[in-house]
Design an enzyme around this catalytic site. Structure first.
Site, PDB file in Angstrom:
ATOM      1  N   SER A  50     -30.859  -4.638  80.064  1.00 58.85           N
ATOM      2  CA  SER A  50     -29.932  -3.525  80.327  1.00 58.85           C
ATOM      3  C   SER A  50     -28.792  -3.543  79.315  1.00 58.85           C
ATOM      4  CB  SER A  50     -29.363  -3.633  81.744  1.00 58.85           C
ATOM      5  OG  SER A  50     -28.819  -4.934  81.971  1.00 58.85           O
ATOM      6  N   LYS A 117     -37.322 -13.611  82.916  1.00 61.39           N
ATOM      7  CA  LYS A 117     -37.747 -12.519  83.800  1.00 61.39           C
ATOM      8  C   LYS A 117     -38.718 -11.617  83.052  1.00 61.39           C
ATOM      9  CE  LYS A 117     -35.108  -8.831  84.913  1.00 61.39           C
ATOM     10  NZ  LYS A 117     -35.961  -7.668  84.514  1.00 61.39           N
ATOM     11  N   GLU A 186     -37.052  -3.570  92.158  1.00 64.28           N
ATOM     12  CA  GLU A 186     -36.138  -2.472  91.805  1.00 64.28           C
ATOM     13  C   GLU A 186     -36.625  -1.117  92.309  1.00 64.28           C
ATOM     14  OE1 GLU A 186     -33.864  -0.436  87.960  1.00 64.28           O
ATOM     15  OE2 GLU A 186     -35.027  -2.265  87.649  1.00 64.28           O
TER      16      GLU A 186
END
Length: 268
Positions: A50, A117, A186
């Site tokens: 992000s 991740k 998510e």
């Protein structure tokens, strides 16, 4: 003796053991300064891709590189001594199990991150197995996957149909069997997220997936009001960061222009 000498850093095993005992907390960070502030306050710090949007100002996360992720992860590890640090594997760095292993080995060799991740669909299970089999701790990312945003035609909430819920549960179970220590879930409907969390023994960390999961993560610039373009529905703002900082910047500018700063105490 310093605090850091006393407090041991959080491990993946400790995160696993929190399932059903206490909620797990995670924030993103991209530099040592923020990591130092969050360190020891939250269980985990995610160096998220992000950063390509919030740090770099891009429109999506796809152009982030492994070199950039390693650079930022090094910085975060420099600031965080207690919270568990996780490096996000960027788009293209895990397209085959072999490439995933090569990428993750670089992360482990070049940073002090304790885990990586991966955004995982069915095709990614083999990559999780490969990494775990080679001593690399993995958090799998399922549900809405930002790296798949172009192929899926935008950010779409998951878990709306029974079929979709069942496929997510099945995927979560396979991820658990492949040895991942946790799953980031998510953009999944709250009721579906609850079912997914109950279906596995590893912790489910939610973002935009309701309260009935094992923990939560937010992007720091969303949570503390530094990102102003829009506020996603699932974000709670704990600070109007951009507004407060801008006011302070204006005060600084005013003080310089008026000759008020620096005063005699602030001069040699």
């Amino acid at each position: 003796m310093s605090m850091q000498g006393v407090i041991k850093s959080i491990t993946t095993t400790q995160i696993l053991n929190k399932k059903g005992v206490e909620k797990i907390t995670m924030l993103t960070a991209y530099d040592a300064l923020m990591a130092k502030i969050f360190d020891g306050e939250v269980d985990m710090i995610l160096v998220g891709d992000s950063l390509q949007m919030s740090f770099f100002g891009d429109s999506d996360t796809l152009s982030s590189s492994l070199d950039a992720m390693i650079y930022h992860t090094k910085a975060v590890c420099s600031g965080a001594k207690q919270s568990l640090v996780i490096c996000d594997m960027p788009f293209g760095s895990t397209i085959t199990p072999e490439i995933a292993l090569e990428s993750a080995i670089r992360v482990y060799k070049e940073t002090k991150a304790q885990a990586v991740k991966l955004e995982v669909g069915l095709e990614g299970i083999k990559s999780v197995e490969k990494l775990v089999g080679n001593g690399i701790a993995v958090m799998a990312h399922i549900g809405l996957k930002p790296q798949f945003v172009r192929s899926e035609g935008g950010y779409k909430v998951q878990g709306k149909t029974q079929e979709n819920v069942e496929s997510l549960i099945s995927l979560a179970k396979q991820i658990e069997q492949s040895g991942a220590f946790s799953i980031l879930l998510e953009g999944v409907k709250a009721e579906a997220a609850k079912q997914i969390a109950q279906s596995v023994k590893i912790p489910i960390i939610g973002i935009g997936s309701g309260v009935d999961v094992d923990g939560q993560v937010l992007v720091w610039s969303d949570a503390f009001g530094f990102f102003e373009e829009f506020k996603p529905k699932f974000v709670r703002q704990y600070l109007q960061g951009a507004r407060i900082l801008r006011q302070s910047v204006r005060q600084y500018v005013q003080d310089v222009k008026s000759g008020d700063f620096p005063n005699t105490q602030e001069s040699y």
